[in-house]
Scaffold this motif. Structure first.
Motif, PDB file in Angstrom:
ATOM      1  N   SER A  87       0.852  -1.187   0.000  1.00 47.60           N
ATOM      2  CA  SER A  87       0.000   0.000   0.000  1.00 47.60           C
ATOM      3  C   SER A  87       0.888   1.237   0.000  1.00 47.60           C
ATOM      4  O   SER A  87       1.905   1.272   0.694  1.00 47.60           O
ATOM      5  CB  SER A  87      -0.904  -0.004   1.238  1.00 47.60           C
ATOM      6  OG  SER A  87      -1.658   1.178   1.332  1.00 47.60           O
ATOM      7  N   TYR A  88       0.495   2.242  -0.770  1.00 46.86           N
ATOM      8  CA  TYR A  88       1.310   3.445  -0.913  1.00 46.86           C
ATOM      9  C   TYR A  88       0.412   4.684  -0.869  1.00 46.86           C
ATOM     10  O   TYR A  88      -0.742   4.640  -1.279  1.00 46.86           O
ATOM     11  CB  TYR A  88       2.062   3.434  -2.247  1.00 46.86           C
ATOM     12  CG  TYR A  88       2.861   2.173  -2.492  1.00 46.86           C
ATOM     13  CD1 TYR A  88       4.177   2.061  -2.045  1.00 46.86           C
ATOM     14  CD2 TYR A  88       2.292   1.089  -3.148  1.00 46.86           C
ATOM     15  CE1 TYR A  88       4.908   0.900  -2.264  1.00 46.86           C
ATOM     16  CE2 TYR A  88       3.008  -0.074  -3.369  1.00 46.86           C
ATOM     17  CZ  TYR A  88       4.314  -0.164  -2.921  1.00 46.86           C
ATOM     18  OH  TYR A  88       5.023  -1.322  -3.134  1.00 46.86           O
ATOM     19  N   ASN A  89       0.974   5.784  -0.392  1.00 42.39           N
ATOM     20  CA  ASN A  89       0.234   7.049  -0.429  1.00 42.39           C
ATOM     21  C   ASN A  89       1.102   8.193  -0.941  1.00 42.39           C
ATOM     22  O   ASN A  89       0.659   9.340  -0.959  1.00 42.39           O
ATOM     23  CB  ASN A  89      -0.324   7.394   0.959  1.00 42.39           C
ATOM     24  CG  ASN A  89       0.763   7.816   1.929  1.00 42.39           C
ATOM     25  OD1 ASN A  89       1.918   7.400   1.822  1.00 42.39           O
ATOM     26  ND2 ASN A  89       0.402   8.631   2.902  1.00 42.39           N
ATOM     27  N   GLY A 100       7.055   4.228  -5.034  1.00 48.10           N
ATOM     28  CA  GLY A 100       5.998   4.315  -4.045  1.00 48.10           C
ATOM     29  C   GLY A 100       6.532   4.282  -2.631  1.00 48.10           C
ATOM     30  O   GLY A 100       7.400   3.468  -2.303  1.00 48.10           O
ATOM     31  N   GLU A 101       6.027   5.171  -1.790  1.00 43.75           N
ATOM     32  CA  GLU A 101       6.343   5.196  -0.360  1.00 43.75           C
ATOM     33  C   GLU A 101       5.042   5.210   0.424  1.00 43.75           C
ATOM     34  O   GLU A 101       3.980   5.546  -0.114  1.00 43.75           O
ATOM     35  CB  GLU A 101       7.178   6.432   0.005  1.00 43.75           C
ATOM     36  CG  GLU A 101       8.519   6.551  -0.700  1.00 43.75           C
ATOM     37  CD  GLU A 101       9.568   5.560  -0.198  1.00 43.75           C
ATOM     38  OE1 GLU A 101       9.296   4.859   0.807  1.00 43.75           O
ATOM     39  OE2 GLU A 101      10.655   5.499  -0.806  1.00 43.75           O
ATOM     40  N   ASN A 102       5.116   4.840   1.679  1.00 44.70           N
ATOM     41  CA  ASN A 102       3.928   4.857   2.526  1.00 44.70           C
ATOM     42  C   ASN A 102       4.239   5.652   3.788  1.00 44.70           C
ATOM     43  O   ASN A 102       4.808   5.127   4.743  1.00 44.70           O
ATOM     44  CB  ASN A 102       3.480   3.443   2.880  1.00 44.70           C
ATOM     45  CG  ASN A 102       2.110   3.435   3.541  1.00 44.70           C
ATOM     46  OD1 ASN A 102       1.850   4.228   4.437  1.00 44.70           O
ATOM     47  ND2 ASN A 102       1.228   2.554   3.104  1.00 44.70           N
ATOM     48  N   THR A 103       3.873   6.922   3.771  1.00 47.42           N
ATOM     49  CA  THR A 103       4.177   7.778   4.915  1.00 47.42           C
ATOM     50  C   THR A 103       3.106   7.705   5.999  1.00 47.42           C
ATOM     51  O   THR A 103       3.310   8.216   7.095  1.00 47.42           O
ATOM     52  CB  THR A 103       4.379   9.232   4.459  1.00 47.42           C
ATOM     53  OG1 THR A 103       3.206   9.683   3.770  1.00 47.42           O
ATOM     54  CG2 THR A 103       5.571   9.343   3.524  1.00 47.42           C
ATOM     55  N   ASP A 104       1.962   7.073   5.716  1.00 51.51           N
ATOM     56  CA  ASP A 104       1.015   6.777   6.792  1.00 51.51           C
ATOM     57  C   ASP A 104       1.640   5.738   7.728  1.00 51.51           C
ATOM     58  O   ASP A 104       1.539   5.857   8.957  1.00 51.51           O
ATOM     59  CB  ASP A 104      -0.292   6.219   6.226  1.00 51.51           C
ATOM     60  CG  ASP A 104      -1.152   7.282   5.582  1.00 51.51           C
ATOM     61  OD1 ASP A 104      -1.008   8.462   5.950  1.00 51.51           O
ATOM     62  OD2 ASP A 104      -1.968   6.940   4.714  1.00 51.51           O
ATOM     63  N   TYR A 105       2.282   4.750   7.134  1.00 56.41           N
ATOM     64  CA  TYR A 105       2.949   3.689   7.892  1.00 56.41           C
ATOM     65  C   TYR A 105       4.092   4.262   8.730  1.00 56.41           C
ATOM     66  O   TYR A 105       4.149   4.097   9.951  1.00 56.41           O
ATOM     67  CB  TYR A 105       3.437   2.622   6.905  1.00 56.41           C
ATOM     68  CG  TYR A 105       4.603   1.779   7.331  1.00 56.41           C
ATOM     69  CD1 TYR A 105       4.455   0.745   8.254  1.00 56.41           C
ATOM     70  CD2 TYR A 105       5.870   2.001   6.788  1.00 56.41           C
ATOM     71  CE1 TYR A 105       5.536  -0.026   8.628  1.00 56.41           C
ATOM     72  CE2 TYR A 105       6.946   1.224   7.154  1.00 56.41           C
ATOM     73  CZ  TYR A 105       6.785   0.216   8.075  1.00 56.41           C
ATOM     74  OH  TYR A 105       7.859  -0.554   8.444  1.00 56.41           O
TER      75      TYR A 105
END
Length: 280
Positions: A87-89, A100-105
């Motif tokens: 998952s990515y945001n 893709g990075e996931n900065t929510d994580y």
């Protein structure tokens, strides 16, 4: 100057453009951050929006509700994200590549530690298993949550996430409406990762009577910050972390990904908060 943006729906109340512009000022960079609101062009798909951003010279974009589930199909290179998270945001554009990075994580992990210090998550009820919920679930696993209980109004979504978390070695189980209250009353922490409580979706995702004596609570929503869920958590005596803390930490992480600059997190957040207080 670098061009950045946020793709989402109903995003005009966000502060993300102000945050990135302030961080740019801190680093001596001019940041032009645009709100690419689907309310204004509802006929465009996420892919069309991303491709247009690339054609217009954007360095990257953040992606939020309701497009998060579609982002992974566009990613060509996985960044600092657990492989099974999927998952990515945050998308970074370089030479025809989409990373893709996931900065929510990463932002939830940083925010939890900043807010609660050495507190361990314990047994956590996670409301919402898609989008930000999936990211938070992985972050809770890495924070050594004793067990993660997943509830979603779409049971198949919770079941799918439970399988992924268990395969990654994180203890978890799904919850149904029949035992939701029982699990909530016994949880050490309760997380709202649903859109319920946003301006567009008012309400509370859990009966207030089910929020009795948790040690801590978190609401991913920050517009508004005083959601019914957060008010109920405060009334229960729990320590709380608002979605604003996630917003700040994920914003710092996203800026670092976009620019390649490493920030002093506490100093960067304090700089932004001071600028915001001066402008109010």
């Amino acid at each position: 100057m670098i061009q950045l943006g946020l793709i989402g729906k109903g995003i005009q109340r966000t502060q993300v453009h102000q945050l990135h512009q302030a961080l740019g000022e801190l680093c001596g960079i001019t940041v032009n951050y645009q709100l690419l609101d689907a309310d204004q062009e509802p006929q465009l798909s996420l892919e069309q929006r991303v491709q247009r951003a690339i054609a217009e010279g954007y360095r990257g974009v953040n992606v939020t509700h309701p497009f998060k589930a579609e982002v992974s199909a566009m990613v060509k290179q996985r960044g600092a994200v657990p492989e099974t998270l999927g998952s990515y945001n945050t998308l970074i554009f370089t030479d025809g590549n989409i990373r893709g990075e996931n900065t929510d994580y990463s932002g939830f992990k940083a925010g939890f530690q900043r807010t609660f210090g050495p507190l361990e998550p314990g047994r956590v009820l996670l409301l919402g298993s898609g989008g930000v919920g999936r990211s938070i679930a992985f972050a809770l696993g890495e924070l050594s949550a004793r067990e993660i209980f997943l509830y979603d109004t779409r049971p198949e979504t919770a079941l799918a996430l439970a399988g992924v978390l268990q395969a990654a070695g994180y203890p978890c189980a799904t919850v149904t409406g029949d035992n939701l209250t029982e699990v909530a009353t016994q949880a050490d922490g309760i997380v709202n990762a649903t859109p319920i409580g946003m301006y567009q979706y008012p309400g509370i995702p859990l009966a207030k009577t089910a929020i009795q004596a948790p040690s801590w609570g978190f609401d991913a929503i920050y517009t508004p910050m005083n959601t019914e869920f957060m008010i109920a958590m405060d009334a229960s005596g729990a320590q709380t972390m608002s979605g604003y803390e996630l917003f700040l930490n994920q914003g710092v992480n996203a800026f670092e990904h976009f620019t390649g600059i490493s920030l002093d997190r506490d100093a960067a957040i304090q700089f932004y908060l001071q600028k915001r207080s001066q402008s109010c």
